[in-house]
Design a protein around this motif. Structure first.
Motif, PDB file in Angstrom:
ATOM      1  N   SER A 128       0.832  -1.205   0.000  1.00  0.00           N
ATOM      2  CA  SER A 128       0.000   0.000   0.000  1.00  0.00           C
ATOM      3  C   SER A 128       0.864   1.251   0.000  1.00  0.00           C
ATOM      4  CB  SER A 128      -0.924  -0.004   1.224  1.00  0.00           C
ATOM      5  OG  SER A 128      -1.825  -1.088   1.195  1.00  0.00           O
ATOM      6  N   LEU A 129       1.927   1.223   0.777  1.00  0.00           N
ATOM      7  CA  LEU A 129       2.838   2.365   0.836  1.00  0.00           C
ATOM      8  C   LEU A 129       3.522   2.591  -0.500  1.00  0.00           C
ATOM      9  CD1 LEU A 129       4.119   4.516   2.706  1.00  0.00           C
ATOM     10  CD2 LEU A 129       5.912   2.842   3.231  1.00  0.00           C
ATOM     11  N   ALA A 130       3.961   1.498  -1.139  1.00  0.00           N
ATOM     12  CA  ALA A 130       4.657   1.614  -2.422  1.00  0.00           C
ATOM     13  C   ALA A 130       3.729   2.088  -3.532  1.00  0.00           C
ATOM     14  CB  ALA A 130       5.282   0.281  -2.794  1.00  0.00           C
ATOM     15  N   LEU A 131       2.484   1.627  -3.518  1.00  0.00           N
ATOM     16  CA  LEU A 131       1.524   1.981  -4.571  1.00  0.00           C
ATOM     17  C   LEU A 131       0.793   3.283  -4.286  1.00  0.00           C
ATOM     18  CD1 LEU A 131      -0.104  -1.512  -5.301  1.00  0.00           C
ATOM     19  CD2 LEU A 131       1.734  -0.383  -6.561  1.00  0.00           C
ATOM     20  N   GLN A 132       0.960   3.795  -3.052  1.00  0.00           N
ATOM     21  CA  GLN A 132       0.260   5.014  -2.639  1.00  0.00           C
ATOM     22  C   GLN A 132      -1.256   4.871  -2.716  1.00  0.00           C
ATOM     23  OE1 GLN A 132       1.809   8.089  -1.400  1.00  0.00           O
ATOM     24  NE2 GLN A 132       3.274   6.425  -1.105  1.00  0.00           N
ATOM     25  N   LYS A 133      -1.721   3.634  -2.483  1.00  0.00           N
ATOM     26  CA  LYS A 133      -3.149   3.392  -2.374  1.00  0.00           C
ATOM     27  C   LYS A 133      -3.363   2.166  -1.503  1.00  0.00           C
ATOM     28  CE  LYS A 133      -3.805   0.472  -6.467  1.00  0.00           C
ATOM     29  NZ  LYS A 133      -4.571   0.291  -7.720  1.00  0.00           N
ATOM     30  N   GLN A 134      -4.476   2.154  -0.804  1.00  0.00           N
ATOM     31  CA  GLN A 134      -4.745   1.079   0.138  1.00  0.00           C
ATOM     32  C   GLN A 134      -5.158  -0.201  -0.576  1.00  0.00           C
ATOM     33  OE1 GLN A 134      -4.227   1.581   3.421  1.00  0.00           O
ATOM     34  NE2 GLN A 134      -4.583  -0.590   3.829  1.00  0.00           N
ATOM     35  N   ILE A 135      -4.496  -1.306  -0.242  1.00  0.00           N
ATOM     36  CA  ILE A 135      -4.918  -2.602  -0.756  1.00  0.00           C
ATOM     37  C   ILE A 135      -5.437  -3.441   0.411  1.00  0.00           C
ATOM     38  CG2 ILE A 135      -3.193  -2.522  -2.593  1.00  0.00           C
ATOM     39  CD1 ILE A 135      -1.771  -4.842  -1.026  1.00  0.00           C
ATOM     40  N   SER A 136      -6.245  -4.420   0.122  1.00  0.00           N
ATOM     41  CA  SER A 136      -6.816  -5.268   1.151  1.00  0.00           C
ATOM     42  C   SER A 136      -5.744  -6.121   1.808  1.00  0.00           C
ATOM     43  CB  SER A 136      -7.891  -6.178   0.546  1.00  0.00           C
ATOM     44  OG  SER A 136      -8.285  -7.188   1.454  1.00  0.00           O
ATOM     45  N   ILE A 137      -5.918  -6.371   3.104  1.00  0.00           N
ATOM     46  CA  ILE A 137      -4.969  -7.249   3.789  1.00  0.00           C
ATOM     47  C   ILE A 137      -5.078  -8.685   3.274  1.00  0.00           C
ATOM     48  CG2 ILE A 137      -4.928  -5.828   5.871  1.00  0.00           C
ATOM     49  CD1 ILE A 137      -6.758  -7.894   7.203  1.00  0.00           C
ATOM     50  N   MET A 138      -6.126  -8.972   2.510  1.00  0.00           N
ATOM     51  CA  MET A 138      -6.311 -10.308   1.934  1.00  0.00           C
ATOM     52  C   MET A 138      -5.822 -10.376   0.485  1.00  0.00           C
ATOM     53  SD  MET A 138     -10.051 -11.391   3.460  1.00  0.00           S
ATOM     54  CE  MET A 138     -10.893 -10.012   2.675  1.00  0.00           C
ATOM     55  N   HIS A 139      -5.110  -9.357   0.048  1.00  0.00           N
ATOM     56  CA  HIS A 139      -4.733  -9.229  -1.354  1.00  0.00           C
ATOM     57  C   HIS A 139      -3.968 -10.442  -1.877  1.00  0.00           C
ATOM     58  CE1 HIS A 139      -3.913  -6.905  -5.009  1.00  0.00           C
ATOM     59  NE2 HIS A 139      -2.676  -7.366  -4.959  1.00  0.00           N
ATOM     60  N   PHE A 140      -3.080 -11.000  -1.059  1.00  0.00           N
ATOM     61  CA  PHE A 140      -2.234 -12.120  -1.504  1.00  0.00           C
ATOM     62  C   PHE A 140      -2.687 -13.475  -0.947  1.00  0.00           C
ATOM     63  CE2 PHE A 140       0.680  -8.420  -1.636  1.00  0.00           C
ATOM     64  CZ  PHE A 140       1.016  -8.462  -2.977  1.00  0.00           C
ATOM     65  N   HIS A 141      -3.823 -13.508  -0.291  1.00  0.00           N
ATOM     66  CA  HIS A 141      -4.213 -14.730   0.408  1.00  0.00           C
ATOM     67  C   HIS A 141      -4.461 -15.915  -0.514  1.00  0.00           C
ATOM     68  CE1 HIS A 141      -5.532 -12.825   4.493  1.00  0.00           C
ATOM     69  NE2 HIS A 141      -4.259 -12.639   4.211  1.00  0.00           N
ATOM     70  N   ARG A 142      -4.797 -15.660  -1.766  1.00  0.00           N
ATOM     71  CA  ARG A 142      -5.056 -16.771  -2.686  1.00  0.00           C
ATOM     72  C   ARG A 142      -3.859 -17.082  -3.593  1.00  0.00           C
ATOM     73  NH1 ARG A 142     -10.185 -14.251  -2.514  1.00  0.00           N
ATOM     74  NH2 ARG A 142     -11.876 -15.699  -1.906  1.00  0.00           N
ATOM     75  N   GLN A 143      -2.737 -16.495  -3.330  1.00  0.00           N
ATOM     76  CA  GLN A 143      -1.557 -16.732  -4.165  1.00  0.00           C
ATOM     77  C   GLN A 143      -0.813 -17.989  -3.690  1.00  0.00           C
ATOM     78  OE1 GLN A 143      -0.874 -15.001  -6.974  1.00  0.00           O
ATOM     79  NE2 GLN A 143      -2.827 -13.977  -6.561  1.00  0.00           N
ATOM     80  N   PHE A 144      -1.505 -19.127  -3.759  1.00  0.00           N
ATOM     81  CA  PHE A 144      -0.928 -20.370  -3.254  1.00  0.00           C
ATOM     82  C   PHE A 144       0.328 -20.774  -4.028  1.00  0.00           C
ATOM     83  CE2 PHE A 144      -5.686 -21.231  -2.809  1.00  0.00           C
ATOM     84  CZ  PHE A 144      -5.754 -20.605  -1.589  1.00  0.00           C
ATOM     85  N   LEU A 145       0.273 -20.686  -5.338  1.00  0.00           N
ATOM     86  CA  LEU A 145       1.409 -21.115  -6.158  1.00  0.00           C
ATOM     87  C   LEU A 145       2.615 -20.206  -5.953  1.00  0.00           C
ATOM     88  CD1 LEU A 145      -0.463 -22.014  -9.472  1.00  0.00           C
ATOM     89  CD2 LEU A 145       0.389 -23.587  -7.731  1.00  0.00           C
ATOM     90  N   LEU A 146       2.365 -18.907  -5.867  1.00  0.00           N
ATOM     91  CA  LEU A 146       3.478 -17.975  -5.650  1.00  0.00           C
ATOM     92  C   LEU A 146       4.107 -18.205  -4.289  1.00  0.00           C
ATOM     93  CD1 LEU A 146       5.207 -15.564  -6.446  1.00  0.00           C
ATOM     94  CD2 LEU A 146       3.371 -14.053  -5.607  1.00  0.00           C
ATOM     95  N   TYR A 147       3.281 -18.290  -3.258  1.00  0.00           N
ATOM     96  CA  TYR A 147       3.816 -18.559  -1.920  1.00  0.00           C
ATOM     97  C   TYR A 147       4.533 -19.909  -1.887  1.00  0.00           C
ATOM     98  CZ  TYR A 147       1.945 -14.786   1.014  1.00  0.00           C
ATOM     99  OH  TYR A 147       1.712 -13.578   1.631  1.00  0.00           O
ATOM    100  N   GLY A 148       3.957 -20.903  -2.530  1.00  0.00           N
ATOM    101  CA  GLY A 148       4.583 -22.223  -2.543  1.00  0.00           C
ATOM    102  C   GLY A 148       5.956 -22.192  -3.168  1.00  0.00           C
ATOM    103  N   PHE A 149       6.090 -21.481  -4.303  1.00  0.00           N
ATOM    104  CA  PHE A 149       7.390 -21.387  -4.964  1.00  0.00           C
ATOM    105  C   PHE A 149       8.398 -20.629  -4.107  1.00  0.00           C
ATOM    106  CE2 PHE A 149      10.328 -18.889  -7.588  1.00  0.00           C
ATOM    107  CZ  PHE A 149      11.017 -19.918  -8.220  1.00  0.00           C
ATOM    108  N   LEU A 150       7.987 -19.483  -3.571  1.00  0.00           N
ATOM    109  CA  LEU A 150       8.914 -18.655  -2.782  1.00  0.00           C
ATOM    110  C   LEU A 150       9.356 -19.376  -1.507  1.00  0.00           C
ATOM    111  CD1 LEU A 150       7.168 -15.175  -3.193  1.00  0.00           C
ATOM    112  CD2 LEU A 150       9.278 -15.956  -4.304  1.00  0.00           C
ATOM    113  N   TRP A 151       8.404 -19.983  -0.809  1.00  0.00           N
ATOM    114  CA  TRP A 151       8.785 -20.706   0.407  1.00  0.00           C
ATOM    115  C   TRP A 151       9.630 -21.932   0.083  1.00  0.00           C
ATOM    116  CZ3 TRP A 151       9.163 -18.101   4.412  1.00  0.00           C
ATOM    117  CH2 TRP A 151       8.164 -17.290   4.937  1.00  0.00           C
TER     118      TRP A 151
END
Length: 364
Positions: free
Chosen positions: A258-281
């Motif tokens: 939100s700070l980087a984009l200068q607009k508020q995003i939902s705290i759930m914005h990345f909650h469905r990014q299972f594949l991305l989180y899986g790869f990064l972790w």
């Protein structure tokens, strides 16, 4: 001296992964604390990062449980090892889970009896006897308990996945990874990550995370037998890949985005990014077990490993501590630190008197 190996097979003990589990539970804690206006550091909002911690739990669990099947090969599927697998999985989860659910029922009764106002109708949440048994049968999951049926259901699937690696692929890397890729792709056909409901107590939406952990176990099993493990360049590359992935995960904190984009995003914005989180972790975990050693040293710190040992207890009971403070002392200064201290104290007791004794149950 740290004692936590009672909860896992010491033959497959990797100290850095204890610390990684500690990071996962701390992510869940600080996220829930921030959502209740309790920041460890003033103005440092970490709401929304807890799901990433839970996804790390799923990945770690699958990795660590798949590895023994690969190491033992066909003998792991004999009757006695399979019975012990089931017994250990049951007693790893259910004794503490039952105790926690009973505290929820008690908290619901006390709130009603003393006419205490709390938004969830109980501390940590309202739970009647009907829902108590629905939780035990893995049909429901309220608050943090949604992940318990997800994980426990995978315990039934994991031997089937491991059997594909052992009997069909015969632990050959590329065939095993091809099987994994097909299975992961299949999860996105049946449960596309962008369309699944959040906090579902069913396995399907999160199956891709567990399968990625299993695939990483295959890679690690192959790596330990490969001459590449002696290559400083390869280990350095894996190390830097882990640190870069961890940095990306940090940058996925909703408040920072939100700070980087200068607009508020939902705290759930990345909650469905299972594949991305899986790869990064997976990259972080890979660096911990096969990197040059820097990340492994960090996650082998005693304090992180301690949090890893009590992680299941801390995961369940931190919400109770937070809700107690929100209900009875809502304006307490330093509430997040008090909640953390209360959570650790409760978790240490339940870990000592419930988790450790039940983890020793075996079929001789």
């Amino acid at each position: 001296m740290l004692q936590g190996r009672e909860l896992s097979d010491s033959r497959f003990q990797i100290d850095a992964l204890d610390g990684l589990r500690g990071l996962a539970v701390l992510m869940v804690f600080v996220s829930h604390a921030s959502k209740n206006n309790m920041d460890l550091l003033p103005g440092f909002d970490l709401s929304g990062i807890g799901k990433g911690g839970v996804y790390l739990f799923f990945l770690l669990s699958s990795f660590l449980l798949t590895l023994p099947f690969l190491e033992k090969g066909k003998s792991a599927f004999a009757i006695r090892p399979m019975v012990n697998y089931g017994v250990r999985r049951f007693f790893r989860i259910y004794p503490l889970f039952v105790f926690y659910l009973l505290t929820c029922v008690l908290g619901t009764w006390l709130v009603a009896y003393f006419d205490i106002y709390t938004p969830l109708g109980g501390i940590p949440f309202a739970l009647n006897w009907s829902d108590f048994f629905a939780h035990l049968l893995l049909q429901k999951g309220y608050s943090v308990t949604w992940s318990i049926p997800v994980e426990f259901r995978y315990y039934f699937v994991l031997p089937l996945v491991a059997a594909l690696y052992v009997f069909i692929a015969r632990a050959r890397l590329w065939l095993s990874l091809t099987i994994s890729a097909v299975l992961i792709a299949g999860t996105q056909v049946f449960w596309p990550q962008d369309s699944v409901p959040l906090n579902s107590p069913y396995l399907g939406p999160y199956l891709c995370l567990f399968l990625m952990g299993a695939a990483l176990a295959v890679i690690y099993y192959w790596w330990k037998q490969s001459t590449l493990q002696n290559s400083r360049a390869a280990r350095r590359l894996i190390e830097w890949g882990g640190w870069l992935s961890l940095l990306i995960i940090v940058c996925m904190t909703p408040a920072l985005v939100s700070l980087a984009l200068q607009k508020q995003i939902s705290i759930m914005h990345f909650h469905r990014q299972f594949l991305l989180y899986g790869f990064l972790w997976s990259m972080v975990l890979w660096a911990c077990v096969s990197g040059k050693g820097g990340m492994a040293k960090v996650f082998s710190w005693p304090i992180l490993r301690y949090f890893g040992f009590i992680s299941f207890s801390l995961y369940l009971f931190h919400i109770t501590a937070i809700k107690l403070l929100v209900t009875f002392v809502p304006d307490l200064t330093g509430a997040a630190w008090v909640a953390l201290g209360m959570s650790v104290a409760i978790a240490h007791l339940t870990w000592t008197f419930i988790e450790k004794p039940s983890a020793k149950v075996r079929i001789r």
